[in-house]
Design a protein around this motif. Sequence first.
Motif, PDB file in Angstrom:
ATOM      1  N   TRP A  68       0.834  -1.203   0.000  1.00  0.00           N
ATOM      2  CA  TRP A  68       0.000   0.000   0.000  1.00  0.00           C
ATOM      3  C   TRP A  68       0.867   1.250   0.000  1.00  0.00           C
ATOM      4  O   TRP A  68       0.587   2.208  -0.708  1.00  0.00           O
ATOM      5  N   GLU A  69       1.908   1.223   0.804  1.00  0.00           N
ATOM      6  CA  GLU A  69       2.772   2.398   0.901  1.00  0.00           C
ATOM      7  C   GLU A  69       3.418   2.704  -0.449  1.00  0.00           C
ATOM      8  O   GLU A  69       3.453   3.855  -0.887  1.00  0.00           O
TER       9      GLU A  69
ATOM     10  N   PHE B   3       0.782   4.202  -2.953  1.00  0.00           N
ATOM     11  CA  PHE B   3       0.508   5.629  -2.801  1.00  0.00           C
ATOM     12  C   PHE B   3       1.665   6.474  -3.308  1.00  0.00           C
ATOM     13  O   PHE B   3       1.458   7.547  -3.876  1.00  0.00           O
TER      14      PHE B   3
END
Length: 86
Positions: A15-16, A19
């Motif tokens: 997820w990091e 983004f």
Amino acid sequence: ALIYIDDVIMFSKTWEAHFEDLRVLEKVVEANLSLNFTKSFFARRTVSYLGFKLSARGLQPDDHLMSKVMAIPEELTFEQARSFLG
């Protein structure tokens, strides 16, 4: 990212990272290009794209399209084959 004509798919391992990778959209704005956000999807685990299903499991045929192929009768007349292909 995968790009085909006017479609863009972005994917990342975490997820990091995702983004962070989405920051590439700033380049779209810098290039005076536009995105249609009504057709956009974010943070999806599975995406249908060009007849395939993309996910963490990899690339697989789209189930919806495969059911159509599996429903083709074994014997087709010329007209039925042309109708199916058309």
